[in-house]
Design a protein around this motif. Structure first.
Motif, mmCIF file in Angstrom:
data_model
loop_
_atom_site.group_PDB
_atom_site.id
_atom_site.type_symbol
_atom_site.label_atom_id
_atom_site.label_comp_id
_atom_site.label_asym_id
_atom_site.label_seq_id
_atom_site.Cartn_x
_atom_site.Cartn_y
_atom_site.Cartn_z
ATOM 1 N N UNK A 171 27.225 39.562 49.814
ATOM 2 C CA UNK A 171 27.494 40.237 51.078
ATOM 3 C C UNK A 171 28.856 40.924 51.017
ATOM 4 N N UNK A 173 30.447 41.971 48.382
ATOM 5 C CA UNK A 173 30.391 43.143 47.503
ATOM 6 C C UNK A 173 29.801 44.334 48.251
ATOM 7 N N UNK A 174 28.730 44.084 48.997
ATOM 8 C CA UNK A 174 28.113 45.172 49.765
ATOM 9 C C UNK A 174 29.099 45.708 50.802
ATOM 10 N N UNK A 175 29.880 44.802 51.384
ATOM 11 C CA UNK A 175 30.879 45.199 52.372
ATOM 12 C C UNK A 175 31.954 46.077 51.741
ATOM 13 N N UNK A 176 32.222 45.832 50.458
ATOM 14 C CA UNK A 176 33.277 46.565 49.755
ATOM 15 C C UNK A 176 32.700 47.767 49.008
ATOM 16 N N UNK A 177 31.739 48.433 49.606
ATOM 17 C CA UNK A 177 31.205 49.723 49.148
ATOM 18 C C UNK A 177 30.344 49.653 47.896
ATOM 19 N N UNK A 178 29.930 48.453 47.454
ATOM 20 C CA UNK A 178 29.112 48.361 46.248
ATOM 21 C C UNK A 178 27.641 48.590 46.597
ATOM 22 N N UNK A 179 26.972 49.439 45.810
ATOM 23 C CA UNK A 179 25.524 49.618 45.979
ATOM 24 C C UNK A 179 24.833 48.343 45.506
ATOM 25 N N UNK A 182 25.208 48.082 41.748
ATOM 26 C CA UNK A 182 26.589 47.764 41.363
ATOM 27 C C UNK A 182 26.904 46.301 41.670
ATOM 28 N N UNK B 49 28.816 40.761 62.561
ATOM 29 C CA UNK B 49 27.922 41.097 61.449
ATOM 30 C C UNK B 49 27.159 42.393 61.718
ATOM 31 N N UNK B 54 25.715 43.833 58.150
ATOM 32 C CA UNK B 54 24.974 42.825 57.392
ATOM 33 C C UNK B 54 23.619 42.537 58.038
ATOM 34 N N UNK B 74 25.802 48.433 54.861
ATOM 35 C CA UNK B 74 27.208 48.013 54.898
ATOM 36 C C UNK B 74 28.093 48.748 53.879
ATOM 37 N N UNK B 75 27.540 49.083 52.713
ATOM 38 C CA UNK B 75 28.389 49.712 51.693
ATOM 39 C C UNK B 75 28.726 51.160 52.009
ATOM 40 N N UNK B 77 29.608 51.975 55.265
ATOM 41 C CA UNK B 77 30.442 51.964 56.481
ATOM 42 C C UNK B 77 31.918 51.825 56.127
ATOM 43 N N UNK B 78 32.772 52.590 56.788
ATOM 44 C CA UNK B 78 34.210 52.466 56.515
ATOM 45 C C UNK B 78 34.800 51.261 57.236
ATOM 46 N N UNK B 79 34.161 50.117 57.037
ATOM 47 C CA UNK B 79 34.513 48.880 57.737
ATOM 48 C C UNK B 79 34.547 47.782 56.683
ATOM 49 N N UNK B 80 35.615 47.005 56.621
ATOM 50 C CA UNK B 80 35.669 45.905 55.649
ATOM 51 C C UNK B 80 35.899 44.586 56.352
ATOM 52 N N UNK B 81 35.501 43.515 55.671
ATOM 53 C CA UNK B 81 35.489 42.201 56.303
ATOM 54 C C UNK B 81 36.322 41.189 55.529
ATOM 55 N N UNK B 101 36.769 47.228 45.629
ATOM 56 C CA UNK B 101 36.274 48.242 46.565
ATOM 57 C C UNK B 101 36.511 49.651 46.024
ATOM 58 N N UNK B 105 33.756 52.491 44.726
ATOM 59 C CA UNK B 105 33.728 53.852 45.263
ATOM 60 C C UNK B 105 33.878 54.897 44.163
ATOM 61 N N UNK B 152 40.958 49.674 50.504
ATOM 62 C CA UNK B 152 40.253 50.955 50.612
ATOM 63 C C UNK B 152 40.509 51.649 51.953
ATOM 64 N N UNK B 154 40.084 50.835 55.327
ATOM 65 C CA UNK B 154 38.927 50.973 56.215
ATOM 66 C C UNK B 154 39.363 51.475 57.588
#
Lengths: 267, 354
Positions: A171, A173-179, A182, B49, B54, B74-75, B77-81, B101, B105, B152, B154
């Motif tokens: 989760x 990784x997905x949040x940090x822009x990873x496809x 990736x 979430x 998510x 989620x990947x 969105x310019x939002x990080x958690x 991150x 990118x 990154x 966000x």
């Protein structure tokens, strides 16, 4: 290590039971290895130390052919089954539960439950027909069959590893822009690799060791190491068999040791 | 900057359907430290979430800088958690975690390396760059998680109870540290917590949630001084509640009677914070009552005086020891107390529901 309140070594008889088990397990193997260095031809009749049966084995074309077949078979079957098992494990742990997931579980693991002889008889009928129709008698049948029964052995350690992995890592990784790909390459796969490795090793050893299915499905003149040894055992019992068995034992030990070292490093 | 419009989320279906979020709507401004506060199961984490992407909403929209991002993965969105468990990648070093991150990118190395170093210095962890993340202490992991989520740049940083795993002392330090980071970066923070003190000390505005609904959105001071209902009053700080009756512009509690504006005739609930209860009669503009001192509890800086009213209701008064002291009070003593009108609030018994 956390303090265990219970020390098994202090139980009365624990040492005796442990030693008995080890003796029963390992004395026969020790005898096998010992007699593989026998100079005499007849089994059980010690005539002095020699490497001559190892020399004979290395120059025995039938053994070499069987060994090559076994290695090709075990490598191909374990690679394919590990790939399939990895995909299956990902599908059953990383997606939302889907209808029929329980059935898939049972189907994946059935080779563990069904007696091997039943599977062998079932396969020999079909494979015999296909051989007649197509005229193909190569290793393909054995590879397919070995792949099938190796899948659960590869699947279980991979799935166990996946279940133990923190889902929030993917989760994150997905949040940090990873496809998705990736994430799989940078997070899931590196963390899963010890599980994949032990699944692969297990599948390899299981395939290398298989006698029943191989014996039923092999074409005339085709041998794997276990079927070759079985045949030799029936025809001429010489110290060469001990030498070959010892080599096989050495290979298994190396694989297990290799897998242990690799897993330790990763953790 | 972020507009949440009628956002709802249901889990399960058929008889097992649970609504975790009921059509929530509010806006968050640029650079704001916004907190979602509520007990577990109130929907705050579901809302977080949803903003992170998510999970996808059952209804409503999520508009960031004029664009609806509700359907975006989620990947994108310019939002990080910052996760509650930190979720640092255990097979990577601190530096690799923070670089993740930017690498995902596809930024060039020449941009990634200085950005990582700058971020690690900001959280004072540059010297641990090559350590494995599993070799760090809880507080250090927390700061790596922050750096990783901030690198990154966000538009919004989401923080899911990030301090709950830390011990008390470290938590206080991190509260100050977080506030400092937010000021220095000028970023919008959305912070989820169940700890009201944490929410009060750090936030610009707080949304108090319960039962999948927002009960009140206000500044910490407004929330404390004028809670919208009994739930908010009880959840934020300590409160005394008194059953009262209103008639002809006045309220009555037991023998006490006082003029109070805005009270509709009929039964109502009054709320007063313990520090406003005065242990003396004859105060102007106050509700005067007779009470018995049930118990005195010493707390160091102050003393809590537990009081019983004639009708069986209980009240707590907090007295600062440095100012008044309670040396002249004895348990069992009957005294007169005064509840100043300016500190009394009429609170709605019902929380916002259906």
């Amino acid at each position: 290590m956390a303090n265990r309140s219970f020390d098994v070594r202090k139980l009365p008889g624990a040492a005796a039971i442990a030693i008995t088990c080890f003796v029963i397990l390992y004395i026969p193997m020790a005898i096998l290895v010992f007699y593989s260095f026998n100079a005499g031809k007849v089994i059980g009749n010690w005539e002095g130390a020699s490497l001559k049966w190892y020399g004979a084995a290395i120059h025995n074309q039938a053994f070499l052919d069987a060994a090559l077949n076994s290695l090709i078979l075990a490598t191909t079957a374990s690679v394919i089954s590990t790939l399939l098992a990895t995909m299956a494990a990902l599908a059953t742990t990383r997606n939302e539960r889907f209808r029929g997931e329980g059935v898939i579980h049972i189907i994946l693991n059935q080779p563990l439950m069904v007696p091997e002889i039943v599977l062998a008889i079932a396969l020999v009928i079909i494979v015999g027909q296909i051989k007649q129709v197509t005229g193909y008698t190569g290793l393909g049948f054995l590879i397919a069959a070995h792949t099938a029964f190796c899948i659960p052995f590869a699947y279980l350690p991979i799935r166990a590893r996946l279940e133990g992995m923190d889902l929030s890592l993917e989760t994150a990784a997905a949040d940090l822009y990873a496809s998705r790909f990736y994430t799989f390459r940078r997070v899931t796969l590196p963390l899963l690799s010890p599980g994949i490795l032990s699944g692969f090793m297990l599948a390899f050893v299981i395939s290398l060791d298989d006698l029943v299915i191989s014996d039923f499905l092999k074409s005339p003149g085709q041998d794997t190491l276990p079927t070759y040894l079985m045949g030799e055992l029936k025809r001429n019992l010489t110290s060469e068999i001990y030498a070959i068995s010892s080599l096989l034992l050495l290979l298994s030990v190396l694989i297990v040791a290799g897998s242990w070292v690799a897993t330790r490093k990763k953790d | 900057m972020l507009d949440i419009r009628g956002l709802s989320k249901r889990f399960g279906y058929g008889k097992g359907e649970v609504t975790a979020l009921h059509e929530v709507s509010f806006s968050i401004a640029e650079g704001e430290f916004f907190t979602l506060l509520g007990p577990s199961g109130c929907g705050k984490t579901t809302l977080l979430r949803l903003i992170a992407g998510f999970i996808s909403p059952s209804g409503g929209s999520l508009v960031l800088d004029g664009k609806d991002i509700a359907a975006m993965p989620p990947n994108r969105r310019p939002v990080n958690t910052v996760f509650q468990s930190y979720a640092l990648f255990p097979h990577m070093t601190v530096g690799e975690n923070v670089a993740f991150a930017l690498e995902a990118q596809g930024r060039p190395r020449s941009e990634i390396d200085p950005a990582v170093d700058k971020m690690l210095s900001l959280v004072q962890l540059l010297h641990l760059k090559n350590r494995k993340s599993s070799e760090l202490s809880g507080g250090q992991q927390q700061r790596v998680a922050l750096a990783r989520a901030l690198v990154a740049k966000p538009r919004i940083l989401l923080l899911d109870e990030p301090l709950s795993a830390l011990d008390m002392k470290l938590r206080k330090d991190m509260q100050i540290e977080l506030k400092r980071l937010q000021r220095e970066t000028g970023l919008t923070f959305i912070f989820v917590t169940h700890d009201q003190e944490e929410a009060l000390t750090m936030s610009d505005r707080i949304a108090v949630m319960s039962g999948g609904r927002v009960q009140q959105i206000a500044t910490p001071r407004e929330l404390y001084d004028s809670p919208a209902n009994r739930f908010v009053a009880g959840f934020i700080g300590e409160s005394n509640f008194l059953a009262a009756k209103a008639a002809n512009g006045a309220v009555e509690v037991g023998q006490g009677r006082m003029a109070l504006e805005g009270a509709a005739d009929g039964p109502l609930t009054l709320m007063i914070r313990p520090e406003h209860v005065m242990l003396a009669g004859n105060a102007p503009d106050a509700l005067e009552l007779e009470a018995t001192v049930d118990q005195l509890v010493f707390f160091g800086t102050d003393t809590h005086v537990h009081l019983g009213l004639a009708d069986g209701a209980k009240l707590v008064a907090r007295v600062q020891n440095a100012l008044h002291g309670t040396r002249n009070l004895n348990e069992g003593e009957r005294i007169r107390i005064a509840l100043p009108a300016k500190a009394l609030r009429i609170v709605n018994d019902e929380e916002i529901a259906a």
